[in-house]
Design a protein around this motif. Structure first.
Motif, PDB file in Angstrom:
ATOM      1  N   GLU A  16      -2.117  -1.223  -0.840  1.00  0.00           N
ATOM      2  CA  GLU A  16      -1.562  -1.668   0.445  1.00  0.00           C
ATOM      3  C   GLU A  16      -0.047  -1.729   0.440  1.00  0.00           C
ATOM      4  O   GLU A  16       0.594  -1.488   1.461  1.00  0.00           O
ATOM      5  N   VAL A  17       0.549  -2.094  -0.676  1.00  0.00           N
ATOM      6  CA  VAL A  17       2.006  -2.227  -0.762  1.00  0.00           C
ATOM      7  C   VAL A  17       2.498  -1.405  -1.952  1.00  0.00           C
ATOM      8  O   VAL A  17       1.953  -1.508  -3.045  1.00  0.00           O
ATOM      9  N   VAL A  18       3.528  -0.579  -1.701  1.00  0.00           N
ATOM     10  CA  VAL A  18       4.087   0.227  -2.793  1.00  0.00           C
ATOM     11  C   VAL A  18       5.610   0.148  -2.765  1.00  0.00           C
ATOM     12  O   VAL A  18       6.209  -0.057  -1.706  1.00  0.00           O
ATOM     13  N   ASN A  19       6.198   0.312  -3.933  1.00  0.00           N
ATOM     14  CA  ASN A  19       7.651   0.437  -4.058  1.00  0.00           C
ATOM     15  C   ASN A  19       7.981   1.874  -4.427  1.00  0.00           C
ATOM     16  O   ASN A  19       7.403   2.408  -5.373  1.00  0.00           O
ATOM     17  N   VAL A  20       8.902   2.481  -3.687  1.00  0.00           N
ATOM     18  CA  VAL A  20       9.397   3.805  -4.071  1.00  0.00           C
ATOM     19  C   VAL A  20      10.918   3.800  -3.910  1.00  0.00           C
ATOM     20  O   VAL A  20      11.448   3.035  -3.098  1.00  0.00           O
ATOM     21  N   PRO A  21      11.627   4.642  -4.660  1.00  0.00           N
ATOM     22  CA  PRO A  21      13.079   4.725  -4.473  1.00  0.00           C
ATOM     23  C   PRO A  21      13.410   5.157  -3.040  1.00  0.00           C
ATOM     24  O   PRO A  21      12.682   5.954  -2.441  1.00  0.00           O
ATOM     25  N   ALA A  22      14.504   4.637  -2.517  1.00  0.00           N
ATOM     26  CA  ALA A  22      14.911   4.986  -1.139  1.00  0.00           C
ATOM     27  C   ALA A  22      15.069   6.495  -0.975  1.00  0.00           C
ATOM     28  O   ALA A  22      14.814   7.042   0.103  1.00  0.00           O
ATOM     29  N   SER A  23      15.460   7.168  -2.065  1.00  0.00           N
ATOM     30  CA  SER A  23      15.667   8.622  -1.987  1.00  0.00           C
ATOM     31  C   SER A  23      14.363   9.379  -1.743  1.00  0.00           C
ATOM     32  O   SER A  23      14.373  10.551  -1.377  1.00  0.00           O
ATOM     33  N   PRO A 234     -11.470   4.070   4.892  1.00  0.00           N
ATOM     34  CA  PRO A 234     -10.877   2.844   4.356  1.00  0.00           C
ATOM     35  C   PRO A 234     -10.988   2.816   2.840  1.00  0.00           C
ATOM     36  O   PRO A 234     -11.829   3.511   2.257  1.00  0.00           O
ATOM     37  N   PHE A 235     -10.135   2.009   2.206  1.00  0.00           N
ATOM     38  CA  PHE A 235     -10.109   1.955   0.742  1.00  0.00           C
ATOM     39  C   PHE A 235     -11.484   1.687   0.138  1.00  0.00           C
ATOM     40  O   PHE A 235     -11.815   2.201  -0.920  1.00  0.00           O
ATOM     41  N   GLU A 240     -16.781   7.810  -1.211  1.00  0.00           N
ATOM     42  CA  GLU A 240     -17.285   8.747  -0.190  1.00  0.00           C
ATOM     43  C   GLU A 240     -16.194   9.754   0.190  1.00  0.00           C
ATOM     44  O   GLU A 240     -16.471  10.932   0.420  1.00  0.00           O
ATOM     45  N   ALA A 241     -14.955   9.280   0.256  1.00  0.00           N
ATOM     46  CA  ALA A 241     -13.838  10.175   0.598  1.00  0.00           C
ATOM     47  C   ALA A 241     -13.677  11.260  -0.459  1.00  0.00           C
ATOM     48  O   ALA A 241     -13.492  12.445  -0.146  1.00  0.00           O
ATOM     49  N   MET A 242     -13.772  10.860  -1.732  1.00  0.00           N
ATOM     50  CA  MET A 242     -13.645  11.832  -2.816  1.00  0.00           C
ATOM     51  C   MET A 242     -14.807  12.823  -2.801  1.00  0.00           C
ATOM     52  O   MET A 242     -14.635  14.010  -3.068  1.00  0.00           O
ATOM     53  N   LYS A 243     -15.983  12.309  -2.463  1.00  0.00           N
ATOM     54  CA  LYS A 243     -17.169  13.170  -2.403  1.00  0.00           C
ATOM     55  C   LYS A 243     -17.002  14.234  -1.315  1.00  0.00           C
ATOM     56  O   LYS A 243     -17.420  15.384  -1.473  1.00  0.00           O
ATOM     57  N   GLN A 244     -16.374  13.836  -0.202  1.00  0.00           N
ATOM     58  CA  GLN A 244     -16.111  14.774   0.901  1.00  0.00           C
ATOM     59  C   GLN A 244     -15.329  15.986   0.400  1.00  0.00           C
ATOM     60  O   GLN A 244     -15.615  17.123   0.761  1.00  0.00           O
ATOM     61  N   MET A 245     -14.356  15.724  -0.466  1.00  0.00           N
ATOM     62  CA  MET A 245     -13.554  16.819  -1.016  1.00  0.00           C
ATOM     63  C   MET A 245     -14.292  17.553  -2.131  1.00  0.00           C
ATOM     64  O   MET A 245     -14.259  18.782  -2.203  1.00  0.00           O
ATOM     65  N   LEU A 256      -6.779   8.248   3.197  1.00  0.00           N
ATOM     66  CA  LEU A 256      -7.211   6.887   2.872  1.00  0.00           C
ATOM     67  C   LEU A 256      -6.324   5.881   3.609  1.00  0.00           C
ATOM     68  O   LEU A 256      -5.104   6.043   3.638  1.00  0.00           O
ATOM     69  N   VAL A 257      -6.930   4.847   4.199  1.00  0.00           N
ATOM     70  CA  VAL A 257      -6.183   3.764   4.848  1.00  0.00           C
ATOM     71  C   VAL A 257      -6.697   2.424   4.300  1.00  0.00           C
ATOM     72  O   VAL A 257      -7.852   2.335   3.876  1.00  0.00           O
ATOM     73  N   PRO A 258      -5.844   1.369   4.291  1.00  0.00           N
ATOM     74  CA  PRO A 258      -6.299   0.098   3.697  1.00  0.00           C
ATOM     75  C   PRO A 258      -7.546  -0.480   4.357  1.00  0.00           C
ATOM     76  O   PRO A 258      -8.427  -0.992   3.681  1.00  0.00           O
ATOM     77  N   GLU A 259      -7.642  -0.384   5.699  1.00  0.00           N
ATOM     78  CA  GLU A 259      -8.792  -0.957   6.401  1.00  0.00           C
ATOM     79  C   GLU A 259      -9.376   0.063   7.363  1.00  0.00           C
ATOM     80  O   GLU A 259      -8.675   0.951   7.838  1.00  0.00           O
ATOM     81  N   ALA A 260     -10.661  -0.120   7.704  1.00  0.00           N
ATOM     82  CA  ALA A 260     -11.309   0.761   8.683  1.00  0.00           C
ATOM     83  C   ALA A 260     -10.589   0.623  10.022  1.00  0.00           C
ATOM     84  O   ALA A 260     -10.178  -0.483  10.394  1.00  0.00           O
ATOM     85  N   PRO A 261     -10.398   1.746  10.780  1.00  0.00           N
ATOM     86  CA  PRO A 261      -9.814   1.648  12.120  1.00  0.00           C
ATOM     87  C   PRO A 261     -10.582   0.637  12.967  1.00  0.00           C
ATOM     88  O   PRO A 261     -11.798   0.497  12.838  1.00  0.00           O
ATOM     89  N   LYS A 262      -9.859  -0.092  13.836  1.00  0.00           N
ATOM     90  CA  LYS A 262     -10.465  -1.197  14.594  1.00  0.00           C
ATOM     91  C   LYS A 262     -11.676  -0.765  15.414  1.00  0.00           C
ATOM     92  O   LYS A 262     -12.654  -1.472  15.515  1.00  0.00           O
ATOM     93  N   GLU A 263     -11.615   0.418  16.016  1.00  0.00           N
ATOM     94  CA  GLU A 263     -12.733   0.887  16.841  1.00  0.00           C
ATOM     95  C   GLU A 263     -14.009   0.989  16.003  1.00  0.00           C
ATOM     96  O   GLU A 263     -15.076   0.579  16.426  1.00  0.00           O
ATOM     97  N   GLU A 264     -13.862   1.501  14.771  1.00  0.00           N
ATOM     98  CA  GLU A 264     -15.054   1.629  13.905  1.00  0.00           C
ATOM     99  C   GLU A 264     -15.568   0.256  13.494  1.00  0.00           C
ATOM    100  O   GLU A 264     -16.772   0.040  13.385  1.00  0.00           O
ATOM    101  N   SER A 265     -14.630  -0.700  13.280  1.00  0.00           N
ATOM    102  CA  SER A 265     -15.052  -2.057  12.902  1.00  0.00           C
ATOM    103  C   SER A 265     -15.867  -2.688  14.003  1.00  0.00           C
ATOM    104  O   SER A 265     -16.890  -3.343  13.762  1.00  0.00           O
TER     105      SER A 265
END
Length: 270
Positions: A16-23, A234-235, A240-245, A256-265
């Motif tokens: 959900e949270v990552v650090n990357v260099p500004a560049s 969702p995470f 299942e996402a990997m199986k799709q590929m 991949l997204v942290p949570e399921a889209p609200k409509e699906e929920s």
């Protein structure tokens, strides 16, 4: 602070949270969704640099794109369409051929039931100008042999090492054993080029990558490229996402997204 950005990182983005260099951050263009942003950088930078920086793609040339319905494949097709009269050959399973034709592939080839090299030769006896090779192993040799004089082979992966859900050491050893090898002297006699590309090892090339991303953002803003999203998971459905590929069902990018889209929920609650 507060800008919407796309980021590049070699690993560690499935959280959900990552650090990357500004560049390694790039502002998202107006009107782009976060899903499109997630699908843009790695695939389109790779496709752009192998087609234009290494491949020197020009009008009236021909290109063979393997795994044409995948993330880099769909990006490469769109980028080929920005150059006049480029003939695209694309390998993919038969169920994806209609989608490939709609996107601009003149000659989809089912690699499971046909020898793609033979199919290319039937249509273009001399071969093609550029081959994009994410496969490795014996397919790299086939790619080299399919090149016209002054043709370019760009290898950017070894997908043939991945054979199924579990490691198959024999299959991996076979792919490794069959890996293409050529000397400078042989290249000289053939009038062909072989290039290798790996975005993960371009960390230091900040200015080069910025210039490529600027070109891609410009193409997006003009409506000439648009990331193709196959599906969003969702995470907690990462398997299942990997199986799709893994089962090669995707056309475009699996996101991949942290949570399921609200409509699906909401649907799940109902």
């Amino acid at each position: 602070v507060g800008d919407k950005v796309m980021v590049l990182a070699r690993s560690g983005l499935w959280q959900e949270v990552v650090n990357v260099p500004a560049s390694q951050t790039f502002p998202m263009p107006e009107g782009m969704s976060f899903e499109e942003a997630a699908a843009l950088l790695v695939n389109y930078i790779t496709a752009y640099m192998i087609l234009f920086d290494f491949g020197n793609l020009r009008p009236n040339q021909s290109v063979l794109i393997h795994m044409a319905a995948g993330g880099v494949g769909t990006a490469a097709i769109q980028l080929c369409k920005t150059v006049e009269n480029v003939t695209i050959f694309g390998t993919a399973s038969a169920s994806k051929h209609d989608s490939l034709k709609e996107s601009g592939v003149a000659h989809p080839i089912d690699y499971r039931t046909m020898d793609y090299a033979e199919e290319v030769r039937k249509i273009s006896p001399k071969g093609v100008d550029i081959v994009l090779d994410p496969l490795g192993g014996s397919d790299t040799s086939k790619a080299f042999n399919l090149l016209k004089p002054m043709g370019k082979l760009i290898t950017y992966g070894v997908a043939n090492l991945l054979t199924g859900q579990k490691k198959n050491l024999m299959a991996m050893a076979k792919t490794w054993w069959n890996q293409f090898s050529i000397t400078a002297l042989q290249l000289l006699h053939q009038n062909k080029a072989v290039c290798g590309y790996h975005l993960g090892y371009m960390d230091e090339e900040v200015e080069l990558l910025r210039s490529v991303v600027a070109k891609l953002v410009n193409l997006y803003s003009q409506g000439k490229i648009k990331p193709k999203i196959d599906s969003v998971w969702p995470f907690d459905q990462v398997a299942e996402a990997m199986k799709q590929m893994q089962e090669k069902k995707n056309v475009g990018k699996v996101i991949l997204v942290p949570e399921a889209p609200k409509e699906e929920s909401k649907k799940a609650e109902n």
